[in-house]
Design an enzyme around this catalytic site. Structure first.
Site, PDB file in Angstrom:
ATOM      1  N   TRP A  95       0.839  -1.202   0.000  1.00 24.22           N
ATOM      2  CA  TRP A  95       0.000   0.000   0.000  1.00 24.22           C
ATOM      3  C   TRP A  95       0.870   1.246   0.000  1.00 24.22           C
ATOM      4  O   TRP A  95       1.931   1.274   0.622  1.00 24.22           O
ATOM      5  CB  TRP A  95      -0.877   0.024   1.247  1.00 24.22           C
ATOM      6  CG  TRP A  95      -2.124  -0.787   1.116  1.00 24.22           C
ATOM      7  CD1 TRP A  95      -2.236  -2.137   1.225  1.00 24.22           C
ATOM      8  CD2 TRP A  95      -3.435  -0.289   0.855  1.00 24.22           C
ATOM      9  NE1 TRP A  95      -3.546  -2.526   1.054  1.00 24.22           N
ATOM     10  CE2 TRP A  95      -4.307  -1.398   0.827  1.00 24.22           C
ATOM     11  CE3 TRP A  95      -3.959   0.978   0.649  1.00 24.22           C
ATOM     12  CZ2 TRP A  95      -5.660  -1.285   0.599  1.00 24.22           C
ATOM     13  CZ3 TRP A  95      -5.322   1.101   0.428  1.00 24.22           C
ATOM     14  CH2 TRP A  95      -6.149  -0.020   0.401  1.00 24.22           C
ATOM     15  N   SER A 128      -0.109  -3.871   5.743  1.00 22.66           N
ATOM     16  CA  SER A 128       0.599  -3.840   7.023  1.00 22.66           C
ATOM     17  C   SER A 128       0.127  -4.927   7.983  1.00 22.66           C
ATOM     18  O   SER A 128       0.901  -5.407   8.812  1.00 22.66           O
ATOM     19  CB  SER A 128       0.439  -2.466   7.667  1.00 22.66           C
ATOM     20  OG  SER A 128       1.100  -1.498   6.880  1.00 22.66           O
ATOM     21  N   PHE A 129      -1.131  -5.336   7.884  1.00 19.41           N
ATOM     22  CA  PHE A 129      -1.646  -6.373   8.770  1.00 19.41           C
ATOM     23  C   PHE A 129      -0.936  -7.703   8.535  1.00 19.41           C
ATOM     24  O   PHE A 129      -0.859  -8.541   9.438  1.00 19.41           O
ATOM     25  CB  PHE A 129      -3.161  -6.518   8.592  1.00 19.41           C
ATOM     26  CG  PHE A 129      -3.830  -7.197   9.740  1.00 19.41           C
ATOM     27  CD1 PHE A 129      -4.052  -6.522  10.933  1.00 19.41           C
ATOM     28  CD2 PHE A 129      -4.249  -8.514   9.640  1.00 19.41           C
ATOM     29  CE1 PHE A 129      -4.671  -7.145  12.012  1.00 19.41           C
ATOM     30  CE2 PHE A 129      -4.873  -9.146  10.712  1.00 19.41           C
ATOM     31  CZ  PHE A 129      -5.079  -8.462  11.898  1.00 19.41           C
ATOM     32  N   VAL A 137      -2.582   4.944   6.988  1.00 20.09           N
ATOM     33  CA  VAL A 137      -3.036   6.326   7.087  1.00 20.09           C
ATOM     34  C   VAL A 137      -4.450   6.326   7.661  1.00 20.09           C
ATOM     35  O   VAL A 137      -5.321   5.592   7.189  1.00 20.09           O
ATOM     36  CB  VAL A 137      -2.992   7.027   5.710  1.00 20.09           C
ATOM     37  CG1 VAL A 137      -3.529   8.447   5.806  1.00 20.09           C
ATOM     38  CG2 VAL A 137      -1.564   7.017   5.150  1.00 20.09           C
ATOM     39  N   GLY A 194     -11.671   7.388   8.142  1.00 22.09           N
ATOM     40  CA  GLY A 194     -12.832   7.796   8.904  1.00 22.09           C
ATOM     41  C   GLY A 194     -13.462   6.699   9.735  1.00 22.09           C
ATOM     42  O   GLY A 194     -14.537   6.897  10.295  1.00 22.09           O
ATOM     43  N   THR A 195     -12.815   5.537   9.821  1.00 24.96           N
ATOM     44  CA  THR A 195     -13.371   4.419  10.588  1.00 24.96           C
ATOM     45  C   THR A 195     -12.327   3.903  11.578  1.00 24.96           C
ATOM     46  O   THR A 195     -11.147   4.258  11.479  1.00 24.96           O
ATOM     47  CB  THR A 195     -13.773   3.253   9.653  1.00 24.96           C
ATOM     48  OG1 THR A 195     -12.583   2.670   9.109  1.00 24.96           O
ATOM     49  CG2 THR A 195     -14.683   3.733   8.531  1.00 24.96           C
ATOM     50  N   HIS A 243     -10.869   1.212  11.542  1.00 28.33           N
ATOM     51  CA  HIS A 243      -9.956   0.301  10.842  1.00 28.33           C
ATOM     52  C   HIS A 243      -8.500   0.634  11.144  1.00 28.33           C
ATOM     53  O   HIS A 243      -7.677  -0.246  11.401  1.00 28.33           O
ATOM     54  CB  HIS A 243     -10.241   0.364   9.338  1.00 28.33           C
ATOM     55  CG  HIS A 243      -9.377  -0.530   8.519  1.00 28.33           C
ATOM     56  ND1 HIS A 243      -8.269  -0.068   7.836  1.00 28.33           N
ATOM     57  CD2 HIS A 243      -9.461  -1.854   8.263  1.00 28.33           C
ATOM     58  CE1 HIS A 243      -7.709  -1.075   7.199  1.00 28.33           C
ATOM     59  NE2 HIS A 243      -8.413  -2.171   7.436  1.00 28.33           N
ATOM     60  N   PHE A 297      11.379  -1.706  13.287  1.00 31.57           N
ATOM     61  CA  PHE A 297      10.006  -1.241  13.174  1.00 31.57           C
ATOM     62  C   PHE A 297       9.929  -0.062  12.212  1.00 31.57           C
ATOM     63  O   PHE A 297      10.188   1.084  12.577  1.00 31.57           O
ATOM     64  CB  PHE A 297       9.479  -0.850  14.556  1.00 31.57           C
ATOM     65  CG  PHE A 297       8.006  -0.575  14.585  1.00 31.57           C
ATOM     66  CD1 PHE A 297       7.092  -1.611  14.559  1.00 31.57           C
ATOM     67  CD2 PHE A 297       7.537   0.722  14.653  1.00 31.57           C
ATOM     68  CE1 PHE A 297       5.725  -1.370  14.604  1.00 31.57           C
ATOM     69  CE2 PHE A 297       6.167   0.982  14.701  1.00 31.57           C
ATOM     70  CZ  PHE A 297       5.271  -0.060  14.669  1.00 31.57           C
TER      71      PHE A 297
END
Length: 166
Positions: A26, A58-59, A83, A86-87, A89, A114
């Site tokens: 991403w 990233s997950f 980034v 609006g949720t 997540h 990291f």
């Protein structure tokens, strides 16, 4: 600024180390800068045995980092960017990825640099990506930290008492 108070990045000799880099895909521009920073740091440290593994987001960084640690890499560098939207997540991905990477490092004894940016805006991510005009180079910092930690741990015994790893 997030870098306020940070020590100067130390470049140590990593000759002979095998380093795995796991990178999310991403935000290609930011990730390009982070990966370039890792390459510069590893080169400055004398590390030539490097494997890059790309994952969707990233997950997925912790599972890939765990596999690299289990495969015998001396250090792993994890790179990603999340980034805020609006949720909630953002909160779940950041917390899960961060905790997962910590768990990989503690359970395996393999340092994990990291390089996961958790930013409110794309502009903040670009400013930390090590691109021309960026104020920080988090890819370089993550790789240098992983190599330095691998070097610091080199002379310690590898046996970890079961009480420490749960």
């Amino acid at each position: 600024m997030s870098g306020a108070g940070a020590p100067e990045v130390q470049v140590v000799d990593g000759t002979g180390l095998r380093v795995g880099v796991v990178a999310a895909t991403w935000h290609a521009e930011v990730m390009g800068g982070l990966k370039d920073g890792v390459s510069r740091a590893l080169s400055a440290c004398g590390v030539t045995d490097v494997t890059l593994l790309e994952v969707p987001g990233s997950f997925e960084l912790p599972v890939a980092a765990a596999r690299m640690a289990a495969a015998g890499y001396d250090a792993v560098v994890a790179l990603g960017v999340v980034v805020r939207g609006g949720t909630p997540h953002f909160d779940y991905v950041c917390a899960g990825a961060t905790q997962g990477l910590v768990e990989v490092s503690v359970r395996t004894g393999v340092p994990v640099g990291f390089g996961l940016l958790t930013c409110d805006t794309v502009e903040q991510a670009l400013d930390r990506a090590g691109l021309p005009g960026s104020s920080e180079d988090k890819g370089f910092e993550a790789a240098a930290a992983a190599v330095a930690t691998a070097g610091a741990l080199h002379h310690l015994p590898t046996h970890t008492p079961a009480a420490l790893i749960g």
